[in-house]
Design a protein around this motif. Structure first.
Motif, PDB file in Angstrom:
ATOM      1  N   ALA A  30      32.433  32.635  47.332  1.00  0.00           N
ATOM      2  CA  ALA A  30      33.556  33.011  47.274  1.00  0.00           C
ATOM      3  C   ALA A  30      34.459  31.459  46.968  1.00  0.00           C
ATOM      4  O   ALA A  30      35.345  31.314  46.613  1.00  0.00           O
ATOM      5  N   ALA A  90      37.391  38.836  44.468  1.00  0.00           N
ATOM      6  CA  ALA A  90      36.334  38.683  43.415  1.00  0.00           C
ATOM      7  C   ALA A  90      37.029  38.856  42.216  1.00  0.00           C
ATOM      8  O   ALA A  90      36.822  38.360  41.136  1.00  0.00           O
ATOM      9  N   CYS A  94      37.534  35.974  38.842  1.00  0.00           N
ATOM     10  CA  CYS A  94      36.831  36.475  37.698  1.00  0.00           C
ATOM     11  C   CYS A  94      37.940  35.991  36.732  1.00  0.00           C
ATOM     12  O   CYS A  94      37.769  35.245  35.689  1.00  0.00           O
ATOM     13  N   VAL A 181      30.581  35.270  40.057  1.00  0.00           N
ATOM     14  CA  VAL A 181      31.256  35.244  41.211  1.00  0.00           C
ATOM     15  C   VAL A 181      31.383  36.801  41.699  1.00  0.00           C
ATOM     16  O   VAL A 181      30.906  37.334  42.702  1.00  0.00           O
ATOM     17  N   PRO A 182      32.279  37.517  40.803  1.00  0.00           N
ATOM     18  CA  PRO A 182      32.217  39.003  41.226  1.00  0.00           C
ATOM     19  C   PRO A 182      30.846  39.791  41.144  1.00  0.00           C
ATOM     20  O   PRO A 182      30.752  40.604  41.942  1.00  0.00           O
ATOM     21  N   MET A 185      29.893  38.826  44.766  1.00  0.00           N
ATOM     22  CA  MET A 185      30.730  39.306  45.872  1.00  0.00           C
ATOM     23  C   MET A 185      30.743  40.535  45.980  1.00  0.00           C
ATOM     24  O   MET A 185      31.070  41.164  47.390  1.00  0.00           O
TER      25      MET A 185
END
Length: 415
Positions: A30, A90, A94, A181-182, A185
């Protein structure tokens, strides 16, 4: 979303340590939003045709977004648990990274950096607050591990971004981060859906009330002192962290070398955070905070006098070892003295002050450089703020002893 209550035995349990590992991984992913901009700063300056101060604006707005996100998500943690802030973070990361790749001006990029910073906030103060409820005996080292996610992000992400930026350009890198990232996460966040038992909160409340009475400061007074101290220490801390990549470029060593030095500095910062946490569990968070601040001042002083490539490697490494353990100590002090049911909001407020210090310090250093074409005064500026922090933390440690002594003298005189 259902949440299973933890039993009192879960505190300092194997499950708590597993939760720590998940928290560390989540924070590392994150917190990309707090480091990616420093790697692309020189590229943005050239592409958008701005001065160093203007190129520093995206970092400042990212930190402001990080600060706002920390406060709001800290309140959400107190009310709803950690999962909701992680999912919000998240989604914002994005959207922020993908849209940032489409920008055509430094101001567009800066505004979207605020969105990215807001999303990254889910990986710092809220996670630290959540994890602090799962440890008592080893709270300092656990909190330090949780806070190390931001430094692991600083050790890993600059190298990754620099590599792919050279190969594919910064815009493609931003799209890639926005997609990755999402994906990482969301499952990690859902794995943290369990909450501490109410009996754990009750025991912690009694302990903090007793400690606060011994300290002799109200919650508001202690909170205010920690806010100012946190801001001051990170005004000092920001100069090497934000501008070292650009500084190495100015000295002719290259941006890639600067990214490598920053990676070393932040990697050693992780070592410092974990080591400081282990020591703080023995000597207390206050003394450990004072030691870390004093050592950070020494490293800043060294930056003033040495700028060869080899010396920058050494000093940056020392800086990482010296200052890495500072910020987690604020969270440990809060959990020791302030109400546990308000931990999310209170920890987030103080850590937000540290983020604002990073934002203001990074921006100030950029403008000092534009005015002087040198970072020497910027390092001196940071050192002066460090002395403010030392004075405040020193007073906090001395005050209870002075208060007890004064009460004893008054009692003796009455007798």
């Amino acid at each position: 979303m259902p949440r299973e209550a933890a039993t009192p035995g879960d505190v300092d349990s194997p499950y708590a340590w597993l939760r720590l590992v998940i928290t560390l991984a989540l924070g590392t992913v994150a917190c990309v939003g707090t480091w990616s901009v420093i790697v692309v700063l020189p590229t943005l300056q050239l592409e958008f045709g701005t001065l160093r101060g203007g190129a520093s604006m995206p970092y400042t707005l990212a930190m402001l977004g990080f600060a706002a996100g920390g406060i709001l998500m800290g309140r959400l943690v107190d009310r709803l648990g950690i999962v909701v802030p992680v999912l919000i973070g998240a989604a914002l990361l994005c959207v922020g990274y993908i849209l940032a790749a489409l920008t055509t001006s430094i101001w567009q990029f800066a505004l979207l950096s605020a969105v990215i910073g807001f999303g990254s906030a889910a990986g710092f103060a809220p996670l630290i607050s959540d994890l602090s409820h799962w440890f008592r005996k080893h709270r300092a080292v656990a909190v330090s591990f949780a806070a190390s996610g931001s430094y692991l992000a600083g050790a890993v992400w600059p190298l990754v971004i620099d590599h792919f930026q050279f190969a594919y350009g910064w815009r493609a890198v931003h799209v890639g981060i926005g997609l990755f990232v999402p994906f990482a996460m969301v499952p990690l966040g859902l794995a943290l859906s369990r909450k501490p038992a109410q009996t754990s909160y009750a025991a912690a409340e009694a302990a903090t009330e007793a400690a606060r009475e011994e300290l002799g400061l109200s919650p508001r007074q202690l909170q205010g002192l920690l806010v100012v101290a946190g801001f001051a220490c990170c005004m000092a801390m920001s100069m090497p962290q934000v501008h070292l990549v650009a500084y190495c470029g100015d000295l002719g060593y290259g941006v890639a070398v600067g990214a490598q030095i920053v990676s070393l500095m932040l990697g050693l910062g992780v070592v410092s955070r974990v080591g400081s946490g282990a020591i703080a569990d023995r000597i207390g968070a206050g003394p450990m905070l004072l030691i870390g601040s004093a050592m950070q001042a020494v490293a800043l002083l060294l930056f003033l006098f040495f700028d060869s490539r080899s010396s920058l490697w050494v000093i940056a490494g020392l800086f990482g070892l010296f200052q890495g353990g500072i910020v987690p100590m604020y969270a440990v002090i809060i959990r020791q003295f302030l109400p546990p049911r308000e931990a999310g909001a209170r920890i987030s407020l103080v850590l937000t002050a540290t983020v604002l210090g990073m934002a203001a310090g990074g921006l100030a250093a950029g403008f000092i450089y534009d005015a002087t074409q040198s970072y020497r005064l910027a390092f001196l500026h940071g050192l002066l703020w460090n002395l403010v922090n030392l004075a405040l933390i020193g007073w906090l440690l001395v005050w209870p002893k002075w208060r007890r002594r004064s009460r004893a003298v008054r009692g003796h005189l009455r007798a």
